[in-house]
Write a protein that holds these residues in place. Structure first.
Motif, PDB file in Angstrom:
ATOM      1  N   ALA A  85       0.829  -1.204   0.000  1.00  0.00           N
ATOM      2  CA  ALA A  85       0.000   0.000   0.000  1.00  0.00           C
ATOM      3  C   ALA A  85       0.866   1.258   0.000  1.00  0.00           C
ATOM      4  O   ALA A  85       0.563   2.256  -0.676  1.00  0.00           O
ATOM      5  N   TRP A  86       1.970   1.215   0.745  1.00  0.00           N
ATOM      6  CA  TRP A  86       2.897   2.365   0.800  1.00  0.00           C
ATOM      7  C   TRP A  86       3.510   2.621  -0.574  1.00  0.00           C
ATOM      8  O   TRP A  86       3.629   3.767  -1.013  1.00  0.00           O
ATOM      9  N   ALA A  87       3.862   1.520  -1.269  1.00  0.00           N
ATOM     10  CA  ALA A  87       4.453   1.675  -2.598  1.00  0.00           C
ATOM     11  C   ALA A  87       3.431   2.209  -3.589  1.00  0.00           C
ATOM     12  O   ALA A  87       3.734   3.094  -4.407  1.00  0.00           O
ATOM     13  N   VAL A  88       2.188   1.706  -3.545  1.00  0.00           N
ATOM     14  CA  VAL A  88       1.131   2.166  -4.446  1.00  0.00           C
ATOM     15  C   VAL A  88       0.834   3.642  -4.226  1.00  0.00           C
ATOM     16  O   VAL A  88       0.562   4.395  -5.159  1.00  0.00           O
ATOM     17  N   GLU A  89       0.942   4.075  -2.960  1.00  0.00           N
ATOM     18  CA  GLU A  89       0.631   5.459  -2.605  1.00  0.00           C
ATOM     19  C   GLU A  89       1.733   6.416  -3.041  1.00  0.00           C
ATOM     20  O   GLU A  89       1.562   7.629  -3.000  1.00  0.00           O
ATOM     21  N   GLY A  90       2.850   5.866  -3.498  1.00  0.00           N
ATOM     22  CA  GLY A  90       3.919   6.743  -3.973  1.00  0.00           C
ATOM     23  C   GLY A  90       5.188   6.631  -3.169  1.00  0.00           C
ATOM     24  O   GLY A  90       6.153   7.350  -3.454  1.00  0.00           O
ATOM     25  N   ALA A  91       5.250   5.778  -2.166  1.00  0.00           N
ATOM     26  CA  ALA A  91       6.449   5.557  -1.346  1.00  0.00           C
ATOM     27  C   ALA A  91       6.975   6.853  -0.751  1.00  0.00           C
ATOM     28  O   ALA A  91       8.172   7.110  -0.722  1.00  0.00           O
ATOM     29  N   HIS A  92       6.043   7.696  -0.276  1.00  0.00           N
ATOM     30  CA  HIS A  92       6.448   8.949   0.363  1.00  0.00           C
ATOM     31  C   HIS A  92       6.768   8.698   1.830  1.00  0.00           C
ATOM     32  O   HIS A  92       5.977   8.088   2.552  1.00  0.00           O
ATOM     33  N   GLY A  93       7.933   9.215   2.285  1.00  0.00           N
ATOM     34  CA  GLY A  93       8.296   9.057   3.688  1.00  0.00           C
ATOM     35  C   GLY A  93       8.625   7.601   4.013  1.00  0.00           C
ATOM     36  O   GLY A  93       8.823   6.769   3.132  1.00  0.00           O
ATOM     37  N   ALA A  94       8.678   7.325   5.287  1.00  0.00           N
ATOM     38  CA  ALA A  94       8.993   5.961   5.740  1.00  0.00           C
ATOM     39  C   ALA A  94       7.711   5.136   5.868  1.00  0.00           C
ATOM     40  O   ALA A  94       6.650   5.673   6.228  1.00  0.00           O
ATOM     41  N   PRO A  95       7.783   3.831   5.592  1.00  0.00           N
ATOM     42  CA  PRO A  95       6.608   2.966   5.771  1.00  0.00           C
ATOM     43  C   PRO A  95       6.401   2.658   7.263  1.00  0.00           C
ATOM     44  O   PRO A  95       6.750   1.580   7.761  1.00  0.00           O
ATOM     45  N   VAL A  96       5.809   3.617   7.963  1.00  0.00           N
ATOM     46  CA  VAL A  96       5.704   3.540   9.422  1.00  0.00           C
ATOM     47  C   VAL A  96       4.971   2.277   9.865  1.00  0.00           C
ATOM     48  O   VAL A  96       5.413   1.572  10.781  1.00  0.00           O
ATOM     49  N   ASP A  97       3.843   1.981   9.208  1.00  0.00           N
ATOM     50  CA  ASP A  97       3.059   0.808   9.607  1.00  0.00           C
ATOM     51  C   ASP A  97       3.910  -0.468   9.560  1.00  0.00           C
ATOM     52  O   ASP A  97       3.935  -1.265  10.506  1.00  0.00           O
ATOM     53  N   SER A  98       4.622  -0.652   8.454  1.00  0.00           N
ATOM     54  CA  SER A  98       5.431  -1.858   8.288  1.00  0.00           C
ATOM     55  C   SER A  98       6.555  -1.912   9.311  1.00  0.00           C
ATOM     56  O   SER A  98       6.853  -2.970   9.866  1.00  0.00           O
ATOM     57  N   ILE A  99       7.180  -0.780   9.552  1.00  0.00           N
ATOM     58  CA  ILE A  99       8.305  -0.742  10.501  1.00  0.00           C
ATOM     59  C   ILE A  99       7.841  -1.105  11.910  1.00  0.00           C
ATOM     60  O   ILE A  99       8.488  -1.887  12.617  1.00  0.00           O
ATOM     61  N   VAL A 100       6.693  -0.549  12.325  1.00  0.00           N
ATOM     62  CA  VAL A 100       6.196  -0.806  13.682  1.00  0.00           C
ATOM     63  C   VAL A 100       5.841  -2.290  13.854  1.00  0.00           C
ATOM     64  O   VAL A 100       6.198  -2.922  14.852  1.00  0.00           O
TER      65      VAL A 100
END
Length: 954
Positions: A85-100
């Motif tokens: 989802a983060w990549a589809v959205e444009g990979a803006h910023g850090a993927p906070v959800d995945s990291i947590v």
């Protein structure tokens, strides 16, 4: 020596051959032993005299094992979806959800690995001991070598106190008695001799063999080693252990079921909501597709309790630490809860329920019976008559019995660092202890000096010593042995300070007294003496005593000896019974002794019977299951019988704990749902097989561990109730918010396209932060109710049963309705007209859901008890609730957090509405619990369910 001939000689067949034939087959001269070169060659060929150990598990595998869990797989899938989802959205910023989520997974692995490593270190420290050594004859010289270097053909030289290093055929034996409790379960030492057996015999009856892992209690002997390492009887048990499958614990099975169910639910809910979203609101652009994907991610995160693995590991780790403080070392975190689920505890007798310290409890003489108080080798207690004080004739007789038994004795009793220890035969040591309990006798015994001995043999069943009274030079022969043997050699009976002829009637009465003691499970030893005329015997210690002296003896009396139960064991068994746990004794001892000890401890009634191993051999699987339902004492059993009994109980739906200390217990310990080994007396094989080790060998520690296990399981249910109901609340908030968006005013709240009642970051915040700290605090909740007043949960019982699921779903629905109503209150349109923006209304719904979950933390502490009962007993829970409130205030009121989580500042009216609507969950659950308690009272739930020469003066 032909190697093929030597290798064919084994423990199984050696006892049927003459000792000389065994030595010849092994290519050794018993007079000189093997040469050093020959011994080295055999050691190289056969390998060290050690049991095959379990190969160490590499660190990388231990770490990888922490990720092998269905719930972890779900979290890894959530990470992947989040990244997509983060990549589809444009990979803006850090993927906070995945990291947590990834951080949660790694944290769980670290906790699990660390705690299991600590337990392994504790087990290793517990098992550290000096390497055993043996005395052998090599090249005609006596040498001490490490027991691991013994080889077939070695001539073992055995003396009192030695550990037997290998299986061996006896060549000679003088008064040799071997303590075989660790192998056969027989508490009394076994008499050995070198005679060839005429026919095959079970392990415990092979009198001409000694076995690895046993010890010499008395006497001396020489033996030729017939088997080493895995070829020994102990090795055979180790082989059986390798073939035994270790079953997963009930908790592991339950978490696996929950994880599988959650995985299915996540997929179904996410698909249903996403399809509903598309059907209701439509997807007209790539941006809308991203919103739908984010919705799927948020629902996956909401449906899966990410904190569950971590919290579960932390709770079990805390349980491990608490148990360690009570001397119970748990090797695997998942085993902590299993003992609390046990419905049956199968326990060995010797050293587990009993002290493994032979004790004289009864003295029977011509004047009656006397009782000896105190247990074990600590000489604290007294000798009392049946009417109280021991006096007159009975006192003189008791002094004579104990004094004579102490002098006709080769054992030693010493005190070291406050602990009393024995060397020699435990039965003989019992006389030394009892004599110290009778005032005035010790000084009298000290007058006598030994002048000779006629040693004990299995054929004679008695021993005698000739002692001289230093006060007047009188020579006295003191004898002790099997009462029937002594009575045949006695012609007079001691009565007070004098003697009378031993008539047929008196002889019959004495025999009846012996039989009465035997019927009460006492081991009996008779005591007799005679004053020896100086002309009959020279006092030269070099002269050998003539066994003909053992005639025309004066019968002094008989003692009843027993391995006494542990004082704390009876109370522990009573507590186990109160908890609905059945205790079963499985021992290699005599059936009468086993029933007596079991009755004394309250395992069975005095009229109960014991089933023997021979009887078990006649039963098929179905008959064995039927027997195990009714019989709680099993005697004269082999390792195979113990394993069959455990398997039969498990097949009958029981959750079985098996305790023990001997090598013969190891296979059953491994097969049981949780095996418990004794840390002090337990063998290394047993400790390796067990999942838990008792550092103090105290049966009461097992019951304390049961209580702790039940508390842990209760706490696991508490945080499961809390996490799952909270997650259901989040899922239903999103699902119902999408489904009824028009009804509550969400459809018209923004002109930017699709609208969600909660953002993905807000759901993640609730699920990972607000959920986890109260759940963790619930995991260390103190015992609220008496957990030992309920029956153990059945094998088919679920951690989350139908009633609990009903509570989880209904509470989740109430949460969702409260959150959605709060959104509707402050949005224009909908059921209730409001005047705030979408950001403010969504923040109110978000905060209401948080407060509802914090109120739910109080509900979740019990399925039926009011949240106000012992409300403030868990300070950690209140701390977590306060922390949750402060964090929520920060995420709503702090500007940079408002940007990160899409929140807007709230005023006092908003906060008041959030608190009031959030508390609805508490009041709803109080009403639900009130109804459940009323229904339980109506059903009336049943409560849960023991002129002769003068006598020697002492």
């Amino acid at each position: 020596m032909p190697d093929e001939v030597a290798s064919s000689t084994s423990t199984e067949g050696a006892f049927l051959l003459d000792a000389e034939a065994v030595a010849a087959q092994l290519g050794v001269d018993p007079a000189t032993g093997l040469s050093d070169a020959e011994a080295a060659g055999r050691l190289a060929a056969d390998g060290p005299n050690e049991l095959r150990g379990t190969p160490p598990v590499p660190t990388w595998r231990k770490i990888l094992a922490q990720f092998q869990d269905p719930l972890i797989y779900l979290l890894l899938a959530a990470v992947a979806i989040s990244l997509l989802a983060w990549a589809v959205e444009g990979a803006h910023g850090a993927p906070v959800d995945s990291i947590v989520i990834a951080a949660i997974i790694v944290l769980n692995a670290i906790i699990g690995y660390t705690q299991e490593a600590k337990a392994a270190d504790a087990v290793a420290a517990l098992g550290a001991m000096t390497a055993a050594s043996s005395t052998v004859l090599r090249g005609g010289e006596l040498k001490t070598v490490p027991s691991s270097e013994l080889v077939r053909g070695d001539i073992l030289v055995l003396t009192e106190g030695d550990a037997v290093g290998a299986d061996a055929r006896l060549l000679t034996a003088t008064g040799l008695r071997i303590q075989e409790a660790s192998l056969t379960g027989e508490s009394a030492s076994v008499t050995k001799n070198a005679a060839t057996l005429p026919e095959p015999a079970p392990l415990g009856d092979r009198a001409n063999m000694v076995f690895k892992g046993t010890s010499v209690a008395q006497g001396v002997g020489r033996a030729v080693v017939t088997a080493t390492g895995m070829a020994t009887e102990m090795g055979a048990i180790a082989e059986m252990l390798d073939a035994t499958v270790e079953e997963p614990t009930p908790l592991q099975n339950e978490i696996k079921r929950i994880s599988k169910a959650l995985g299915i639910i996540v997929v179904i809910v996410a698909l249903v909501v996403m399809i509903t979203f598309i059907l209701v609101q439509g997807v007209t652009s790539p941006a809308d597709l991203v919103v739908v994907l984010l919705l799927g991610v948020s629902l996956a995160v909401a449906a899966v309790p990410e904190g569950l693995p971590t919290i579960l590991s932390v709770i079990l780790a805390i349980g491990v630490q608490r148990m360690a403080k009570r001397n119970a070392v748990v090797k695997k975190l998942s085993s902590v809860e299993a003992l609390g689920s046990a419905s049956v505890i199968c326990t060995d007798k010797t050293g587990t329920l009993t002290r493994n310290e032979m004790t004289i409890e009864r003295i029977v003489t011509a004047s009656g019976q006397a009782d000896v108080t105190g247990v074990g080798y600590r000489p604290i207690g007294e000798v009392v008559g049946r009417d109280g004080e021991l006096a007159g004739a009975q006192r003189f007789e008791a002094q004579l019995v104990l004094g004579a038994g102490t002098l006709a004795n080769d054992a030693q009793l010493t005190e070291r660092d406050g602990e009393w220890q024995i060397q020699g035969d435990p039965t003989e040591a019992a006389f030394l202890v009892a004599a110290r309990k009778l005032e005035g006798i010790t000084g009298q015994i000290a007058r006598f000096r030994r002048r000779g001995e006629i040693p004990f043999t299995s054929e004679r069943k008695m021993m005698s010593t000739l002692d001289q009274d230093s006060a007047d030079g009188t020579l006295v022969l003191f004898s002790k042995g099997a009462p029937d043997v002594l009575l045949e050699r006695c012609t007079r009976l001691q009565v007070g300070e004098g003697t009378v002829p031993l008539t047929a009637a008196l002889r019959q009465q004495a025999q009846a007294e012996v039989e009465a003691l035997s019927a009460q499970a006492f081991r009996t030893l008779g005591v007799a003496y005679r004053v020896v005329d100086a002309a009959e015997r020279s006092v030269d210690p070099a002269d050998e005593l003539d066994p003909a002296l053992e005639q025309e003896l004066v019968y002094a009396g008989v003692v009843g000896i027993i391995d006494p139960p542990r004082g704390e064991a009876a109370a522990a068994i009573a507590e186990a019974h109160r908890a609905g746990i059945r205790v079963i004794m499985i021992t290699g001892d005599h059936p009468v002794t086993a029933v007596r000890i079991a009755a004394d401890l309250g395992i069975v009634g005095s009229s109960a019977r014991a089933v023997t191993g021979a009887e078990l051999d006649t039963l098929d699987a179905a008959q064995l299951r039927a027997v195990t339902r009714d019989v709680s004492v099993y005697a004269r059993v082999s390792p195979e019988h113990k394993l069959r009994l455990v398997d039969a109980l498990q097949a009958d739906g029981q959750i079985v704990s098996m305790t023990g200390d001997g090598v013969n217990d190891a296979p059953a310990l491994k097969s049981a749902d949780i095996g418990v080994a004794m840390g002090i007396t337990g063998t290394e094989v047993t400790k390796e097989a067990a999942r838990m080790i008792l550092a103090d060998d105290n049966f009461a520690t097992i019951v304390a561990a049961v209580r702790q296990g039940r508390v842990i399981f209760d706490n696991i249910k508490k945080f499961l109730r809390y996490l799952l109901s909270s997650n259901v609340g989040e899922v239903l908030t999103v699902f119902l918010g999408v489904l009824f968006a028009g009804l509550i005013g969400l459809s018209d709240a923004s002109g930017e396209g699709l609208v969600l009642p909660l953002l993905a970051t807000q759901i993640l915040w609730i699920n990972l932060i607000t959920d986890s700290t109260p759940a963790l605090a619930m995991g260390i909740d103190p015992e609220v109710d008496d957990v030992m007043a309920r029956r153990p949960r059945g094998l088919t019982d679920r951690a989350i049963d139908a009633r609990m699921w009903g509570g989880i779903l209904s509470i989740g629905l109430v949460m969702a309705l409260a959150a959605l109503f709060s959104i509707d209150m402050f949005l224009p349109g909908g059921l209730v007209e409001g005047h705030d923006t979408l950001e403010v209304a969504r923040t109110v719904g978000f905060t209401t859901l948080v407060f509802a979950q914090l109120f739910n933390a109080l509900n979740a502490r019990s399925e039926t008890s009011s949240a106000f009962r012992k409300m403030f007993s868990n300070t950690w829970l209140w701390g977590s609730i306060l922390l949750g409130i402060l964090l929520q205030i920060a995420v709503v009121q702090v500007p940079f957090l408002q940007v990160a989580f899409g929140t807007a500042p709230l005023d006092l009216a908003h906060w008041g509405a959030c608190i009031a609507l959030g508390s609805v969950v508490l009041w709803y659950d109080e009403i639900r619990k009130l109804i459940l308690r009323a229904l339980a009272r109506r059903r009336g739930a049943a409560p849960v369910a023991p002129v002769a020469p003068p006598s020697p003066t002492f």
